[in-house]
Design a protein around this motif. Structure first.
Motif, PDB file in Angstrom:
ATOM      1  N   ARG A 170       0.802  -1.212   0.000  1.00 28.98           N
ATOM      2  CA  ARG A 170       0.000   0.000   0.000  1.00 28.98           C
ATOM      3  C   ARG A 170       0.840   1.269   0.000  1.00 28.98           C
ATOM      4  O   ARG A 170       0.321   2.355  -0.143  1.00 28.98           O
ATOM      5  CB  ARG A 170      -0.930  -0.004   1.213  1.00 28.98           C
ATOM      6  N   LEU A 171       2.143   1.124   0.176  1.00 29.89           N
ATOM      7  CA  LEU A 171       2.994   2.314   0.246  1.00 29.89           C
ATOM      8  C   LEU A 171       3.600   2.619  -1.120  1.00 29.89           C
ATOM      9  O   LEU A 171       3.777   1.735  -1.942  1.00 29.89           O
ATOM     10  CB  LEU A 171       4.117   2.088   1.269  1.00 29.89           C
ATOM     11  N   PRO A 172       3.939   3.891  -1.352  1.00 30.43           N
ATOM     12  CA  PRO A 172       4.616   4.235  -2.603  1.00 30.43           C
ATOM     13  C   PRO A 172       6.008   3.603  -2.645  1.00 30.43           C
ATOM     14  O   PRO A 172       6.546   3.219  -1.610  1.00 30.43           O
ATOM     15  CB  PRO A 172       4.725   5.760  -2.565  1.00 30.43           C
ATOM     16  N   SER A 173       6.604   3.529  -3.839  1.00 35.70           N
ATOM     17  CA  SER A 173       7.879   2.832  -3.990  1.00 35.70           C
ATOM     18  C   SER A 173       9.000   3.549  -3.224  1.00 35.70           C
ATOM     19  O   SER A 173       8.882   4.715  -2.875  1.00 35.70           O
ATOM     20  CB  SER A 173       8.251   2.757  -5.463  1.00 35.70           C
ATOM     21  N   LEU A 174      10.077   2.821  -3.002  1.00 39.86           N
ATOM     22  CA  LEU A 174      11.241   3.377  -2.308  1.00 39.86           C
ATOM     23  C   LEU A 174      11.739   4.648  -2.983  1.00 39.86           C
ATOM     24  O   LEU A 174      12.028   5.642  -2.329  1.00 39.86           O
ATOM     25  CB  LEU A 174      12.388   2.358  -2.297  1.00 39.86           C
ATOM     26  N   THR A 176      10.135   6.732  -4.834  1.00 44.88           N
ATOM     27  CA  THR A 176       9.205   7.851  -4.651  1.00 44.88           C
ATOM     28  C   THR A 176       9.332   8.451  -3.254  1.00 44.88           C
ATOM     29  O   THR A 176       9.474   9.670  -3.121  1.00 44.88           O
ATOM     30  CB  THR A 176       7.755   7.380  -4.872  1.00 44.88           C
TER      31      THR A 176
END
Lengths: 272, 422
Positions: A170-174, A176
């Motif tokens: 659910r989290l944005p990529s590293l 980003t």
């Protein structure tokens, strides 16, 4: 004014709840509700702050109530910028509940009608709004750095140990979150630098001293040093990832000390 | 009327039999035209994929057995097979069961890999073939559209298709968590094996713009490079290539580490610690596990990928249980839509019948009334029709009510009383 602030609070609470639900259920429709509510809340909030300023005749950053409300406003403004630039919606899941709490306290807190701690000096100078506004936006930027850094650390850990929890997807990529943290840190540092400079100019124009050894000033200087080293190391030694993220977390601890510490330790930065 | 589904799938029947029953698109179209006779089988649709051959029909009430017989006969004829060879493999679902089955197939709950997206496209294709052949009608159109809706709900409201369940796709998925997008990224392939090629193709599809190939013998590397549009690079200067690569896929037959911690530390310093994503699909491993301890370097070997994949499969199965609930609630909704579809014409026909009786009686008695002005004539007709409508209104609304309340028997009784066609 309170009723307007309650309307703002309602909009933010709706936005926060929908952002959290959207984060959990990964539903686009909920996210849209959240964003519309947030935009409405932000407009109302801007109106409320402007009305405060006009009616009370001082910049709305004086009493605790005003301070918290203003801080919430800067956080929302920063989040809206991030949404626009990175579409990193999960940040809202963490920022918006905090914003709601800040506005809630602001809405229930009493503000004294006329304070003895309302020095004329503050009213007279144009430096007060500039100094405080810059620093509040700097705090908001550092909070964004903090959230993005925590997101980075959580994901980095999961990628290293190769077990993925529910939050991972659910989290944005590293890349980003790293980018968000880096650019927010740069913006925050710029604002902090100019903010501290205006404070010094203001102080010297009043009593000829640039520095008062006030706790808030000391913490602000430490914060400034930390973010400067973060940015310098990042660009010169290619510091990134974990180490930079930990600094983002530590930096925010210092920011909290700067913000609240002065209240507890006294000193000359203490107002209403 | 009944909905009947007869067929085989990957759970009921081995591939050896399924492949005998499979039908081409053309065979489906011509087969459907011969299967649907308008009397026993009134509407039909065939889904034929590598995992299933299913015939879905709408059948006249009370002619279930004849209809099943007709379908089996059709399968025998279409494939030129003795029926003994497949008859006992077939499953048959009727009405709600058939509806449930179709909904589950379209939502990919009945697939070999739960949540795979292809099956919905296959059902869409089957429907468009049947539509073109003119063998779908009121009921199946409604049913299939409802199935599409269920599939969409399942896809958006559950995480059934959320996480990758194949190794090469998993590599892309993990890469996205690190890099967000592959545009402008460089991939380095060490070794020119089949698995590496597959993973590389996935990455290229996902947007990787630059592919470097290093292989001990240069010829295979060059061949694969032309095929993938990459650049062959010399194998002995690996550290140099490592510093350029964001993604490294390693699959050689070497029985030693090809990428060591020291090499990677050097490469990482050159690339200023920008993140690197290693996929080691070789057995024994070719990348020293210690490489994964370097900051901003992420190493996944075949076991890591497989364990993530299997945990994703378990996650999908959990989500599938939520999807089943959606299917059940949609079946209820479909039943309701179906009843409205069925009773709607019956109520209309009844109303029409009453009005026809009134008009007919008026015509019969018209001569006795003598000359009338057109207004008078119109008002007599209006008088009769409104009397009939008012008399029949409670009855018709009662009928409507029973159709909403799912009293299929009452509807049937109404039909019988007034001798309506169904």
């Amino acid at each position: 004014m309170r009723s307007l602030l309650l309307a703002v609070l309602a909009a933010y609470v709706v936005a926060a709840i929908h952002a959290v639900l959207a984060f959990i259920n990964k539903r686009r429709a909920l996210q849209r509700v959240s964003e519309v509510a947030l935009a409405m809340g932000f407009l109302l909030h801007t109106g409320a702050l402007a009305a405060d300023w006009i009616i009370d005749g001082h910049y709305p950053l004086f009493y605790l109530r005003e301070t918290l409300s203003f801080l919430a406003w800067t956080l929302v403004a920063s989040y809206l910028l991030i949404l626009y630039r990175y579409r990193a919606r999960p940040l809202g899941t963490f920022i918006l509940p905090l914003v709601s709490v800040l506005v809630f306290i602001a809405a229930v807190a009493h503000s004294p009608t006329a304070g003895p701690t309302n020095p004329i000096a503050v009213r007279d100078t144009w430096l007060f709004p500039v100094h405080t506004t810059l620093l509040f936006f700097a705090y908001a930027a550092f909070f964004v750095v903090f959230i993005a850094s925590v997101m980075y650390l959580l994901q980095e850990r999961e990628l290293k140990v190769k077990t993925f929890g529910a939050i991972f997807h659910r989290l944005p990529s590293l890349t980003t979150v790293n980018e968000i943290a880096t650019s927010s840190a740069a913006i925050g540092l710029t604002l902090l630098t100019v903010g501290i400079a205006t404070g010094m100019i203001w102080a010297s124009s009043r009593d000829g001293r640039l520095w008062h050894n006030d706790p808030k000033e000391i913490f602000a200087a430490l914060t400034w040093l930390l973010y400067v080293s973060l940015i310098v190391y990042r660009s010169s030694a290619g510091w990134r990832g974990r180490r930079a993220a930990w600094m983002g977390v530590a930096g925010f601890a210092l920011v909290l000390c700067t913000f609240f510490g002065a209240r507890m330790m006294g000193g000359y930065h203490v107002f209403g | 009327m009944s909905i009947v589904l007869v067929g085989v799938n990957h759970k009921s029947t081995p591939l050896a039999v399924r492949e005998l029953l499979a039908l081409s698109d053309d065979a489906c179209a011509t087969g459907l035209r011969s299967l649907v006779d308008g009397e026993i089988v009134r509407e039909g649709l065939i889904v034929s994929t590598c995992n299933r051959v299913e015939v879905l029909t709408e059948t006249a009430a009370g002619r279930l057995n004849e209809s099943t017989e007709r379908i089996i006969e059709f399968l025998t004829r279409a494939n030129d097979l003795p029926r003994s060879q497949f008859e006992k493999e077939l499953y048959q679902h009727t009405d709600d069961q058939a509806v449930r089955h179709l909904f589950r197939v379209a939502s990919s709950l009945d697939s070999m890999v739960v949540g795979e997206p292809q099956v919905l496209g296959q059902v869409r294709r089957a429907y468009s073939i049947a539509l073109e052949a003119g063998t779908t009608g009121r009921i199946l159109n409604r049913l299939v559209h409802h199935a599409f809706r269920v599939a969409k709900r399942v896809r958006t409201e559950t995480g059934i298709a959320a996480n990758a369940v194949s190794i090469s796709y998993m590599a892309v998925e993990l890469g996205k968590k690190i890099f967000d997008s592959f545009a402008g990224r460089t991939a380095l392939l060490i070794g020119a094996g089949e698995m590496a090629e597959l993973a590389a193709r996935h990455l290229i599809n996902a947007g990787v713009s630059n592919v470097l190939l290093a292989n001990r013998s240069e010829e295979p590397a060059r061949a694969l490079a032309t095929e993938l549009g990459g650049t062959p690079v010399p194998f002995n200067r690996l550290t140099e290539h490592l510093s350029r690569a964001d993604i490294v896929i390693c699959s050689t037959a070497a029985d030693d580490y090809i990428v060591t911690e020291r090499m990677m530390r050097a490469a990482s310093a050159t690339r200023r610690n920008r993140p690197v994503f290693f996929i080691d699909i070789s057995v024994p491993r070719n990348i020293d596990p210690a490489v994964g301890k370097i900051p901003n370097v992420f190493v996944f070997d075949i076991d890591d990928l497989e364990s993530v994949v299997s945990s994703n499969i378990r996650e999908r199965e959990r989500e599938a249980q939520r999807a089943e609930l959606i299917v059940e609630s949609e079946i209820m909704q479909f039943q309701q839509a179906l009843r409205a579809l069925e009773s709607g014409p019956a109520i209309g026909a009844l109303k029409q019948m009453f009005q026809d009786i009134a008009r007919h009686e008026l015509k019969r008695q018209r001569n006795r009334l003598g000359p009338l002005s057109p207004e008078q004539e119109a008002s007599i007709e209006a008088l009769l029709l409104s009397t009939v409508n008012k008399l029949s209104h409670p009855m018709l609304s009662q009928m409507r009510h029973s159709s909403d309340a799912s009293d299929a028997e009452i509807i049937e009784a109404w039909r019988d009383i007034f001798d309506l066609e169904d």
